[in-house]
Each structure stands twice: as C-alpha cells, then as structure tokens.
Design a protein around this motif. Structure first.
Motif, mmCIF file in Angstrom:
data_model
loop_
_atom_site.group_PDB
_atom_site.id
_atom_site.type_symbol
_atom_site.label_atom_id
_atom_site.label_comp_id
_atom_site.label_asym_id
_atom_site.label_seq_id
_atom_site.Cartn_x
_atom_site.Cartn_y
_atom_site.Cartn_z
ATOM 1 N N LEU A 174 1.193 -1.190 -0.008
ATOM 2 C CA LEU A 174 -0.177 -0.278 0.130
ATOM 3 C C LEU A 174 0.578 1.295 0.225
ATOM 4 N N LYS A 224 -2.899 5.985 4.618
ATOM 5 C CA LYS A 224 -2.238 4.843 5.290
ATOM 6 C C LYS A 224 -2.486 4.152 6.293
ATOM 7 N N ASP A 237 3.101 -1.440 9.110
ATOM 8 C CA ASP A 237 3.298 -0.642 8.826
ATOM 9 C C ASP A 237 4.648 0.270 8.684
ATOM 10 N N THR A 242 2.627 -1.236 3.760
ATOM 11 C CA THR A 242 2.362 0.434 4.064
ATOM 12 C C THR A 242 3.977 0.640 3.897
#
Lengths: 382, 309
Positions: B35, B43, B158, B189
């Motif tokens: 992402l 995000k 993340d 992400t």
C-alpha cells in the motif's frame, strides 16, 4: 501456519495482571508512592492533626494580688486548657500582647476582686480572647465560663448553708463518653487520613498509568489484541486492589501501634469495604485517564477530583456544618462512606447490620464509575 | 484466489477532514500487498481501521469473513500489526515482552515457538535483554516478533523499514518473504518505493484518502512504465532532424542528449536507424527501465492535477 487458537480469558487476565504487578514492583518510585509515602504521611499527620485544645497561651492581669484572685488563677490554669505565659500590668497591655500574638487569651481580675467577693457584691473577671481560630476560642471561653459558674454555684451554696438555709437540689449532668472516652483525636483522625491517602494514591496511580501507556504508544499494541476492554481494565486494576489492601493493613498496624487505635470490629468487613472503596477510587482514576490525552492532563484531572472529594468528605469539617445545598453532594463522595466504615469498624465495632448502607452505596458508586470508565474507554477507540 | 481482508466503501472522517474516502479493496490470501502513498495519504488510518484501533465512519471491513467492529475478537486473532512507532513498556526483557503479548492474545507462548521467533528475527542472544536497551533495528525486529506471537493469518507492516539501515532492511525483506512462503498474507505500507517493488505482488496507490489504483505490480509497471533510451551526442545539435521527431524522440540538455521513451515491448530499432540516417555521432548510450517510483509520482501528480483542474 496453524489455525488461530481460541483466546483464553483466564490467560488474558493473568497476562494483564502479571504485567501490572511486575511493572509496579520493578518501578521503585511507584512502590514508594504507593506504600511508603502513605505510611510516612499517616504517621506525620497522625501526630500533627490534633483537634484537642490545650495549653492555650494565657496572660494574667491581677492588680488585686489577693489570695482569692491568685487561687482563682491557679485553679483555672491547673486543668491544662490554659497555660500561663506570664503576667501583665493592665488590660491594655494584655490586649497588646494578644495583638502581637504573644498570647491567645487574657484573664483580667479587678483591683478589688477579693473585697468584692467577700462583701457579696459580686465579682467580675474579664476574659480577652483571640478569635482567629474559632474552635480554640470556643473551647477556651467554655473552660473559663465553666470554671467560674461552678465557683459561683459553690459560693452561693456555702453562703446559704452558712445562713442556715437549705440550698436547692443540684442538677448535674454526668456524661459517659463511649468508644473514645479520652476524646483523643488520633483514633478519630487516623482512619480518615488513611481513607484520604488511599484515594489520592490510587486515583493518581490509575489515572496516570493508563495515560502514560497511551502517551508512550504501548496501549495501542494492547488494543490490537482480542482482549475485552472490561477484562483489560479489571486486570489492570486488580494489582492495585491487592496493594491497597496491603497498605490499609499496614496503616491499621501502625495506627494501632503508634496511636492506640482500637480494632473493635471485623477486619474482614473492613477489607470488604476497602475493596469496594478501591473500586470507586481506581474507577475514578480510569475515568480521568479516558478524558486525558496525556499524563499532565491526567495529573490535573486527579487534583480536580481528589481535592474536592477530600474537602467534601466530612473528614476535615462536619458535613452538618456545610451549607444545605452542598450537603447532598457528599452523598456521592466515596471517601465519606469509607471513612464511616473505617471509623465504624475500628472505633465502634460496627458490623454488617450497621454498615450495610455504606457498603451498598460504595458498591453502587463503584460499579457506576467503572461502567462509565469502560464505556468511555471503548468509545475512545472510535 | 480467496479474499482474506475485504474493505467495502470505507470512509473515515475527522470533522471536515476526510482521512479515508470510500475505499474498496480486497487483500488476497498469501499475497504481499504493497500500500503506497505519500505521508498523510491515509495508509495508517486504513490499517488502523482494519486492526480495530479506529472505527470507520461508514463502510464495512471484514477479516476472514468476520466484521472488524462486531466480531473484533475473531478478526484481531487473525491480525498481527507492526506499528510504525517503536514503543516498549519499560522494565521488561525481550522474552517477557513476547510472552506478555501472547498472553493478551489469550495464548501461552510455547518454548519452541518463542525460540523459533527469536531465531528468525536474530534475537536469540538478546532473550533476557531489556527491550529498551536494544538497538533501533533490534527493536524493530522485536515489534515484528510481538505481531507474530499468535501466528496471525495476516500481518500488517506499517512502514517497517523506516529509519532502518540497508543491511537490516535486506534481512527484514528476506524474513517477510519467508513468512509469505509459510502462508502468511502480508500487507505492507511504505513510502520507500524500492521496498514495494522488491517485495509486493500487488500494489495499491493511495493519495488523500482515495485509492488511485490497485494492480499486479508487474502489470502496473508494464502499463504505466516505459523503457528510456538516452543518447549523448558527441557534438550538440541545434534541432532534432524530422525523422527522429517522427519516431517520438526529443532533444534534451541543450541539444547534447536525444531521449526516447518506448512502452515495454517496443523496439528501439526504428530510432537507432533514424539516428544513423541523420549522421549523428553518439558518444554514449544509456538505457533505463521505468521504476515504481516513476509510476507512483506520475499517478499521484496526475491525481493532484485533476483535483486542482
């Protein structure tokens, strides 16, 4: 990869409990704040807070210098309520001494005190009082009035008997003081102080603990787990209930040892009351943490709760002396109810039949606060 | 291929600010989904909603068929989240940190599983070290370990390599690939496009809360990408000969470079023939394949251009 195992609530609760215990025990500053500070404060406050009025510094003005005036002054000062700090030559000088803070009371005899009394004309003694401290003034004034009215009554009886008449029958109240015959302050105050310290320590600890985790970002790592919010909060609070019970046991031990506080009732009942009380104080801390974005806000929130709660608890001033519109507020104050339980169990030996209302109120307040904290905690996630 | 995470019409508003704007997305079992988006694109908000840290204003998210709000206990069991920020509780060592996290998931961490995680993350020798005393890279790996204690079906990373040195980044990438081989679905992400290019099977580009594109990485690169040929001329020229203009070349760098962009699959033959016909003396030749970064920049700037138009 294996299929996810169904989470066990017992394992989750144990994990939260163990973590809280370990991090509390390993944090020496928190342990000091939780256990040692209340002990020290109870001892210090126990000695410092004393409502007994005695040794009131008093000057005597006795221009008569007769056997009668000296005997009156000696006997009045003998019971210890008043303490002679010297003599002055005039009422003006005594008044100046009170103004300067050298004395709180002055006994001013008249120049012809003895002659007036012996002649039956009547004798007046002026009492000057510093009214800054209303309680001390009332007690001092009462002690002087009681002394002279008893003296007057005795003189009247002697005069009647000397003239062959029968004096009227005496009316004498005989007070019997139950539970605290010596009227010592410590047995009354120390349980109240314990209640006050417990609310301060536990409210701040729970409010700031959760706020710290939120601020550090570690709370987020817990919130991604499947643990139910209520389980998380219960697990976080449980160690502090245990610590709170230990602190109460320690405080009672110290109170019994140092201040001769009796334990007349059931300690089991007292501990039940303590658990319910901690439910309210820890719940209040949690609620504060849910409306605080950081530790600073939680700290201020803690003050906003604990100071009014202590002042409106009846610990420092009688609830009946508060204005009518303020009194209903004290019904929502857990400190009020817990102090009644503490004093009831320790000083009066009160049992469940006497204290069920206090226990029930604490339970209701505790459940309500915890429910509100849990709801707010869940809503914060949105 | 079945969908592990289904996101349907999800919007998250903070007052007038729309952080995530009507996103529809399905994450497939066993894939690594990248992402991508600039800072503040949405995000982390999207991932936080999937993990249950935030509730969508509207729309629905399900993980393994369970709704993340109503059946959060089921969905969180299936999810591991490695947060962007590195934070640890003080007073706990590496082993205690992992055992505690497992406890929160309601599982007891078996010794062999603990050793497996510590070994895979190269933290075995740090088992009894306080987590705050670890180096930055080790802390990052411990966070990954925390997200894996319950053996999740989907792992969210993340920005996993933000602030991590090149060597550690490579080792984390290889560990992520190993996890995927074991069947873990991974959502990554990042704003390091190299990372997504290296790892991801599919790419989603998000900007200002909206999903601009979702496509297989290779298809995306070939659709939006191109081969670029740069010819440095021995002597600069004033203007480009007509046959070179006709094949789509352009003159750059003050007349000293001829640049030609071809779609993937196109040949450079006609261009080279035109250069030879024009009698240009070529000093140097450079070819470059379009990167995900080029595609990303193009998509985001096109989106912003449309928004301001």
């Amino acid at each position: 990869m294996t299929a996810p195992v169904r989470p066990s609530a017992r394992v989750q609760l144990a994990a939260v409990f163990r973590k809280e215990v370990q991090q509390t025990v390993r944090d020496r500053r928190i342990m000091f704040m939780l256990v040692v500070a209340p002990l020290i404060q109870t001892v210090v406050f126990g000695f410092a807070v004393d409502f007994e009025v005695d040794r009131v510094p008093t000057v005597v003005v006795d221009p008569d210098r007769s056997a009668t005036s000296r005997e009156d002054a000696r006997r009045l000062l003998a019971d210890g309520t008043l303490l002679s700090t010297g003599e002055e030559i005039s009422a003006e000088a005594a008044s100046a001494g009170i103004d300067a803070g050298r004395a709180s009371a002055a006994l001013v005899f008249e120049r012809r005190a003895e002659a007036d009394r012996l002649s039956g004309r009547g004798q007046e003694v002026q009492v000057l009082l510093d009214g800054t401290d209303p309680n001390r003034t009332t007690v001092t004034s009462g002690a002087v009035s009681r002394f002279f009215s008893e003296l007057g009554e005795r003189l009247a009886r002697e005069r009647l008997e000397a003239s062959g008449q029968t004096p009227p029958a005496q009316l004498r109240p005989i007070p019997r003081v139950a539970f605290n015959p010596g009227l010592a302050t410590a047995p009354y105050m120390v349980p109240g102080i314990a209640a006050m310290l417990l609310v301060i320590v536990t409210t701040f600890t729970s409010a700031m603990g959760l706020a710290r985790e939120r601020e550090m970002g570690t709370l987020e790592q817990v919130l991604v787990t499947p643990i139910r919010p209520v389980l998380l909060l219960v697990g976080k609070m449980a160690p502090f209930v245990v610590i709170g019970l230990l602190v109460v046991a320690l405080l009672i031990g110290v109170g019994t040892w140092l201040f001769a506080i009796p334990i007349r009732g059931s300690l089991g009942l007292l501990f039940l009351g303590t658990v319910l009380y901690l439910l309210t104080t820890l719940g209040a801390g949690l609620l504060i943490s849910t409306v605080s974005a950081n530790q600073q806000q939680a700290f201020l929130g803690g003050f906003l709760f604990t100071i009014p709660a202590v002042l409106l608890s009846g610990l420092m001033t009688p609830i009946l002396a508060m204005p009518g519109w303020l009194r209903p507020l004290t019904l929502l104050n857990p400190i009020r109810w817990y102090a009644e339980i503490m004093r009831g169990v320790l000083l009066r030996g009160a049992g469940l039949a006497d204290l069920w209302l206090q226990l029930a109120v604490l339970l209701v307040i505790g459940v309500a606060i915890m429910a509100a904290a849990t709801l707010r905690f869940r809503r914060r996630l949105g | 291929m079945d969908t592990v995470v289904a996101i349907r019409g999800v919007t998250k508003r903070y007052g007038p600010l729309v952080a995530v704007d009507g996103i529809d997305l399905g994450i497939r079992r066993g894939e690594i989904f990248g992402l991508l988006g600039p800072n503040g694109a949405g995000k982390t908000t999207l991932i936080s909603m999937i993990a249950g840290l935030l509730r969508p204003t509207s729309g629905e998210i399900s993980v393994l068929g369970h709704d993340v709000v109503r059946e959060y206990r089921e969905t969180r069991r299936a999810i591991g989240l490695v947060p962007q920020e590195i934070n640890f509780d003080p007073f706990f060592n590496v082993e205690e940190t992992l055992r505690m996290q497992a406890g929160y998931f309601g599982v007891r961490l078996a010794e062999e599983r603990l050793v497996e995680i510590l070994g895979a993350l190269d933290l075995l020798s740090k088992r009894t070290t306080n987590s705050r005393a670890l180096s930055g890279g080790m802390k990052r790996r411990l966070l990954i370990g925390k997200a894996l204690v319950h053996d999740p079906a989907v792992l969210f990373l993340d920005e996993p390599t933000a602030g991590v040195d090149v060597e550690l980044r490579r080792s984390l990438w290889s560990y992520v690939r190993r996890l995927r081989e074991r069947g873990t679905t991974i959502v990554l992400t990042t704003h390091y496009l190299e990372e997504a290019e290296e790892l991801a099977d599919r790419i989603g580009v998000i900007d200002r809360g909206r999903l601009l594109v979702v496509e297989d990485k290779d298809a995306l690169l070939s659709r939006h990408g191109a081969k670029v040929l740069r010819l440095s001329l021995a002597r600069p020229i004033a203007s480009l000969p007509a046959p070179l203009v006709a094949v789509g070349a352009r003159l750059d760098a003050g007349g000293s470079v001829v640049t030609f962009e071809a779609s993937t699959g196109d040949a450079f033959g006609p261009l080279l023939a035109a250069v030879a016909d024009a009698g240009l003396a070529v000093g140097d030749v450079e070819t470059r394949r379009t990167t995900l970064e080029d595609v990303f920049v193009r998509l985001v700037s096109r989106d912003r251009g449309e928004a301001t138009a």
